[in-house]
Design an enzyme around this catalytic site. Structure first.
Site, mmCIF file in Angstrom:
data_model
loop_
_atom_site.group_PDB
_atom_site.id
_atom_site.type_symbol
_atom_site.label_atom_id
_atom_site.label_comp_id
_atom_site.label_asym_id
_atom_site.label_seq_id
_atom_site.Cartn_x
_atom_site.Cartn_y
_atom_site.Cartn_z
ATOM 1 N N HIS A 1 0.823 -1.085 0.030
ATOM 2 C CA HIS A 1 -0.093 0.127 0.132
ATOM 3 C C HIS A 1 0.768 1.373 -0.025
ATOM 4 C CE1 HIS A 1 0.821 -0.278 4.262
ATOM 5 N NE2 HIS A 1 0.413 1.098 4.449
HETATM 6 C C1 UD1 Z 1 -2.445 5.421 6.110
HETATM 7 C C2 UD1 Z 1 -0.859 5.945 6.709
HETATM 8 C C3 UD1 Z 1 0.359 4.731 6.589
HETATM 9 C C4 UD1 Z 1 -0.367 3.605 7.089
HETATM 10 C C5 UD1 Z 1 -2.001 3.196 6.480
HETATM 11 C C6 UD1 Z 1 -2.323 1.904 6.866
HETATM 12 C C7 UD1 Z 1 -0.412 8.457 6.644
HETATM 13 C C8 UD1 Z 1 0.569 9.181 5.970
HETATM 14 N N1 UD1 Z 1 -0.159 7.221 6.044
HETATM 15 O O1 UD1 Z 1 -1.986 5.307 4.562
HETATM 16 O O2 UD1 Z 1 1.247 5.273 7.390
HETATM 17 O O3 UD1 Z 1 0.519 2.377 6.681
HETATM 18 O O4 UD1 Z 1 -2.481 4.359 6.760
HETATM 19 O O5 UD1 Z 1 -3.514 1.709 6.256
HETATM 20 O O6 UD1 Z 1 -1.088 8.678 7.609
HETATM 21 N N2 UD1 Z 1 -9.571 4.974 2.309
HETATM 22 C C9 UD1 Z 1 -10.504 4.234 2.204
HETATM 23 N N3 UD1 Z 1 -11.188 3.765 3.471
HETATM 24 C C10 UD1 Z 1 -10.551 4.291 4.796
HETATM 25 C C11 UD1 Z 1 -9.427 5.026 4.524
HETATM 26 C C12 UD1 Z 1 -8.836 5.341 3.352
HETATM 27 O O7 UD1 Z 1 -11.070 3.808 1.169
HETATM 28 O O8 UD1 Z 1 -11.034 4.050 5.569
HETATM 29 C C13 UD1 Z 1 -8.714 5.233 0.873
HETATM 30 C C14 UD1 Z 1 -9.303 6.581 0.271
HETATM 31 O O9 UD1 Z 1 -9.266 6.558 -0.751
HETATM 32 C C15 UD1 Z 1 -7.806 7.159 0.839
HETATM 33 C C16 UD1 Z 1 -6.634 6.274 0.526
HETATM 34 O O10 UD1 Z 1 -7.373 5.100 1.163
HETATM 35 O O11 UD1 Z 1 -7.835 8.394 -0.149
HETATM 36 C C17 UD1 Z 1 -5.474 6.477 1.443
HETATM 37 O O12 UD1 Z 1 -5.800 6.603 2.827
HETATM 38 P P1 UD1 Z 1 -5.237 7.613 3.788
HETATM 39 O O13 UD1 Z 1 -5.452 7.609 5.075
HETATM 40 O O14 UD1 Z 1 -4.856 9.134 3.203
HETATM 41 O O15 UD1 Z 1 -3.661 6.879 3.617
HETATM 42 P P2 UD1 Z 1 -3.370 5.258 3.636
HETATM 43 O O16 UD1 Z 1 -2.595 5.037 2.447
HETATM 44 O O17 UD1 Z 1 -4.206 4.511 4.307
#
Ligand code: UD1
Length: 386
Positions: free
Chosen positions: A223
């Site tokens: 991821h």
């Molecule tokens: C975040 C953390 C990362 C951690 C990861 C675990 C930061 C910088 N990154 O990254 O360190 O390893 O979480 O998952 O804080 N989304 C969903 N559902 C959710 C949450 C997110 O669909 O409940 C999707 C959305 O499209 C979102 C994308 O995932 O834009 C990324 O989510 P985000 O919280 O920005 O970062 P992660 O890649 O999950």
């Protein structure tokens, strides 16, 4: 006679969670704070960075985390927007509850945002899992780690190398305490409740014997933006996974970011195979069951590097660096980068020799949260130092 302050007289410890990897770190801390004599008062704040059933609710259930006292409901967005929104919503909570400190875990955007609010308001910051460094500033988490540690008044570390990293950045050693790894507290606490693999497959609507291969199976998670956001990196990685699946069936638990990119780049065909179990993000107990039974784990996650080390399962980390060097020096982890030839070579080696099993690092013994509770209680009541 002046009376000594006691824990019940001071404001609560605001405990912040935001994203999936925070939950397994916070669960043992909340248990230890509640069990401490006297009890350490807490207020659980969820920023809402992760909100899906798969990314959030199932983990809360599995880890028996209490419902957050406050949910800031911030959700997704660019890093700037997400960080800013957490700050905007967290400030009034700090104003209202007058905490004795704000306690943050790990390195996600919510960790940095809440630390910054606290520091700006003169509230003490406590950082769990301090001092880990990948020395790769292109990684968003690295920025979050460095800045959170700079603001922290009390820093708890998981491995001894972290102290050197902190001291090099000018942080006084007497603020730092090596306590072990709360993530491994969770693992040991839940180990006996791990979900059987066949049940996990059945719940995903897949044949229950899909991973029942004589040579075993491998677990995959991916991821990191650096691995999944560009076609030029994601496509060869998926091709190599497809090749690996010819040797070992795969359980691929797909993060929403990864799934979205695979769909956007039209790469789903690469991973659609009778030898690849495509799974949604898994609950904690499902993931534990999958990892514990695996021949091998291929990942770019920080947490999985530590969990496989605790389980003694070989882990190939698809990154050029790690902020958790002990998993390589002592544990079962090997950094293999994203070069497809190198990855295949390492997989073959695991198949031939069984791979690295390593040993469990110092103080990864299931008692880190208790050590933190004891130290924190003393520190909260000690006269403030400049
Ligand atoms: C975040 C953390 C990362 C951690 C990861 C675990 C930061 C910088 N990154 O990254 O360190 O390893 O979480 O998952 O804080 N989304 C969903 N559902 C959710 C949450 C997110 O669909 O409940 C999707 C959305 O499209 C979102 C994308 O995932 O834009 C990324 O989510 P985000 O919280 O920005 O970062 P992660 O890649 O999950």
């Amino acid at each position: 006679m002046s009376s000594q302050p006691c824990l019940q007289d001071i404001g609560p410890v605001i405990c912040v969670v935001g994203a999936r990897p925070n939950f397994m770190k916070m669960a043992p801390l909340l248990r230890a704070f509640a069990a401490h004599q006297p009890r350490i008062p807490t207020l659980l704040v969820h920023t809402g960075q992760h909100y899906d059933k798969d990314m959030n609710d199932r983990l809360f259930e599995d880890l028996q985390l209490p419902k957050p006292d406050i949910n800031l409901g911030v959700g997704s967005g660019s890093h700037t927007l997400q960080t800013a929104e957490v700050m905007r919503h967290f400030e009034p909570v700090v104003d209202e509850y007058k905490p004795s400190c704000v306690l943050v875990v790990g390195d996600v955007n919510s960790t940095l945002a809440c630390s910054l609010v606290a520091a700006k308001k003169g509230i003490r910051v406590v950082h769990i899992e301090a001092g880990l460094r990948s020395y790769d500033r292109a990684m968003p988490e690295e920025i979050n780690r460095v800045l959170t540690d700079q603001m922290a008044d009390r820093l708890y570390t998981t491995e001894r190398s972290a102290l050197g990293n902190l001291v090099r950045e000018g942080i006084a050693a007497d603020r730092v305490s090596f306590v072990g790894n709360v993530m491994i507290d969770s693992l040991l606490h839940n180990r006996s409740m791990a979900r059987p693999v066949a049940q996990t497959l059945a719940e995903a609507g897949l044949p229950t014997d899909l991973l029942a291969n004589a040579d075993g199976y491998a677990v995959v998670t991916l991821h990191r933006p650096s691995n999944v956001d560009q076609l030029a990196t994601l496509q060869p990685l998926l091709k190599v996974l497809r090749d690996v699946s010819e040797r070992l069936p795969l359980a691929f638990a797909m993060h929403p970011r990864t799934r979205a990119n695979i769909e956007r780049f039209h790469l789903m065909e690469l991973v659609r195979s009778p030898r690849i179990a495509l799974l949604p993000p898994q609950g904690y107990l499902e993931m534990l069951g999958l990892m514990a039974g695996a021949k091998l784990v291929l990942t770019d996650s920080g947490g999985l590097q530590e969990e496989t080390t605790a389980l003694g399962v070989p882990c190939l980390t698809l990154r050029e660096n790690t902020e958790r060097p002990i998993t390589i020096e002592q544990g079962s982890n090997t950094l293999v980068g994203v070069d497809t030839k190198v990855i295949v070579q390492h997989v073959e080696e695991v198949l031939l020799s069984g791979g690295k099993s390593g040993r469990v690092p110092e103080l990864w013994d299931g008692k880190a949260a208790e050590r933190i509770a004891d130290d924190l209680a003393r520190w909260l009541l000690a006269p403030a130092q400049s």
